[in-house]
Design an enzyme around this catalytic site. Structure first.
Site, PDB file in Angstrom:
ATOM      1  N   ASP A 240     -11.251   3.176   3.469  1.00  0.00           N
ATOM      2  CA  ASP A 240     -11.441   1.614   3.645  1.00  0.00           C
ATOM      3  C   ASP A 240     -13.116   1.338   3.382  1.00  0.00           C
ATOM      4  OD1 ASP A 240      -9.957  -0.393   4.455  1.00  0.00           O
ATOM      5  OD2 ASP A 240      -9.805  -0.277   6.157  1.00  0.00           O
TER       6      ASP A 240
ATOM      7  N   LYS B  73       0.858  -1.113  -0.156  1.00  0.00           N
ATOM      8  CA  LYS B  73       0.178  -0.358   0.138  1.00  0.00           C
ATOM      9  C   LYS B  73       0.716   1.188  -0.369  1.00  0.00           C
ATOM     10  CE  LYS B  73      -4.184  -2.113   2.154  1.00  0.00           C
ATOM     11  NZ  LYS B  73      -4.503  -2.697   3.337  1.00  0.00           N
TER      12      LYS B  73
ATOM     13  N   GLN C 208      -4.857  -1.099   8.931  1.00  0.00           N
ATOM     14  CA  GLN C 208      -4.657  -2.680   9.239  1.00  0.00           C
ATOM     15  C   GLN C 208      -5.592  -3.579   9.892  1.00  0.00           C
ATOM     16  OE1 GLN C 208      -3.614  -3.654   6.158  1.00  0.00           O
ATOM     17  NE2 GLN C 208      -4.437  -5.693   5.985  1.00  0.00           N
TER      18      GLN C 208
HETATM   19  N1  GUN Z   1      -7.638  -7.095   5.786  1.00  0.00           N
HETATM   20  C1  GUN Z   1      -7.907  -7.677   5.092  1.00  0.00           C
HETATM   21  N2  GUN Z   1      -8.246  -6.427   3.979  1.00  0.00           N
HETATM   22  C2  GUN Z   1      -8.159  -5.736   4.040  1.00  0.00           C
HETATM   23  C3  GUN Z   1      -8.780  -4.559   3.833  1.00  0.00           C
HETATM   24  O1  GUN Z   1      -9.785  -4.023   3.015  1.00  0.00           O
HETATM   25  N3  GUN Z   1      -8.962  -3.295   4.596  1.00  0.00           N
HETATM   26  C4  GUN Z   1      -8.274  -3.448   6.583  1.00  0.00           C
HETATM   27  N4  GUN Z   1      -8.087  -2.412   6.516  1.00  0.00           N
HETATM   28  N5  GUN Z   1      -7.903  -4.056   6.815  1.00  0.00           N
HETATM   29  C5  GUN Z   1      -7.748  -5.783   5.749  1.00  0.00           C
END
Ligand code: GUN
Length: 300
Positions: A121, A54, A98
């Site tokens: 998100d 990311k 996350q």
């Molecule tokens: N962990 C797995 N997929 C995601 C996601 O799309 N966003 C976040 N914040 N954590 C994750």
């Protein structure tokens, strides 16, 4: 094999290029540089890989990336204090915590502490409610990526029968809302669904998001249907040698590709779209925060 392969890797590169173009315009015309803060608590190896990826892609499209890595034993109060600082920071337009968080931290409490306008998100309860009522919101990245690919392939989704297999808050439920928003007839199927094969056979669009390797076989697929595979499962691959593994989706690719009209592969389908949509959401959040027009084609 008869199905068209939907190339998520190429699609994601296109989304990133559009994001980069918009970022350049924000800088040149308004002196604004979008910023994304990613918070990682603990040392989960898969999460570390995602967070690194990311950060890299965020800077590649010209945005600021702020990484906050906290120890696994970080207290809830300390994590909430960091989120409050990021909420108040005008340089930060998007915040992502996350998941999963270590067990002593309340995920709902933490996610709902994020300013909904910065919740790239789309997990904050306000954004969930806005999406459910058809109002402007931040949309979860993976379902948004699936929707973009479906719109691109079909043009209009109006009137199509869509079956979403899986009812998670991250994918299944928001995916169903988005498909409903595009006037599909939507069914959410799950582990308790009676006669799942027959339900899936009625679908013009199948979105599989259950986290079970190759669970959907080709004989569940209506000829010509579009199959979107959200699953990423690592399984043993003894045919490649001792201890080797390979990635597979939630659908059995070879048999589904025989019958489907179009299908996303794993890897290289939905996966690359998730981070691309995170970048798109960050630009969208930055534009909204500054009262500027949003990029076209990068939101629901
Ligand atoms: N962990 C797995 N997929 C995601 C996601 O799309 N966003 C976040 N914040 N954590 C994750």
């Amino acid at each position: 094999m008869s199905a068209t392969i939907i190339d998520g890797k190429a699609f994601a590169a296109n989304v990133r290029a559009k994001v980069a173009e918009h970022v350049t315009r924000l800088k040149d015309d308004h002196g604004i540089k979008p910023g994304l803060a990613v918070v990682l608590v603990g040392e989960d190896p898969a999460s570390q890989v995602y967070v690194r990826s990311k950060g890299k892609q965020t800077t590649e499209v010209g945005m600021n990336s702020y990484e906050h890595k906290l120890n696994a034993d970080t207290s809830e109060a300390d994590l909430l204090a960091l989120i409050a600082r990021l909420n108040a920071d005008p340089e930060v337009h998007g915040i992502l915590v996350q998941l999963p968080l270590p067990g002593h931290l309340n995920e709902d409490l933490v996610i709902n502490a994020i300013d909904p306008a910065k919740d790239v998100d789309g997990f904050h309860i306000s954004n969930v409610g806005l999406l459910g009522t058809g109002q402007k919101s931040m949309v979860p990245c993976t379902p948004l990526g699936c929707l973009m690919m479906l719109r691109d392939h079909h043009g209009s989704l109006s009137g199509l029968n869509a079956v979403v297999v899986g009812r998670s808050n991250i994918v299944g439920k928001p995916m169903a809302q988005l498909l409903l928003g595009d006037s599909c007839t939507v069914t959410i199927a799950h582990s308790r669904t009676k006669d799942l094969p027959e339900v899936v056979r009625g679908a013009d669009i199948v979105v599989a998001a259950v986290g079970r390797p190759e669970m959907v076989p080709g004989d569940w697929i209506k000829p010509g249907a579009t199959v979107i595979d959200v699953g990423i499962n690592r399984i043993d691959a003894p045919e490649k040698g001792d201890g080797k593994t390979r990635l597979v989706g939630d659908v059995h690719f070879e048999s589904c590709a025989e019958v489907a009209g179009a299908i996303t592969p794993v890897p290289g389908g939905v996966g690359p779209m998730t981070i691309a949509c995170l970048l798109a959401n960050t630009v969208t959040a930055c534009c909204r925060a500054n009262g500027l027009p949003e990029p076209q084609g990068l939101t629901a």
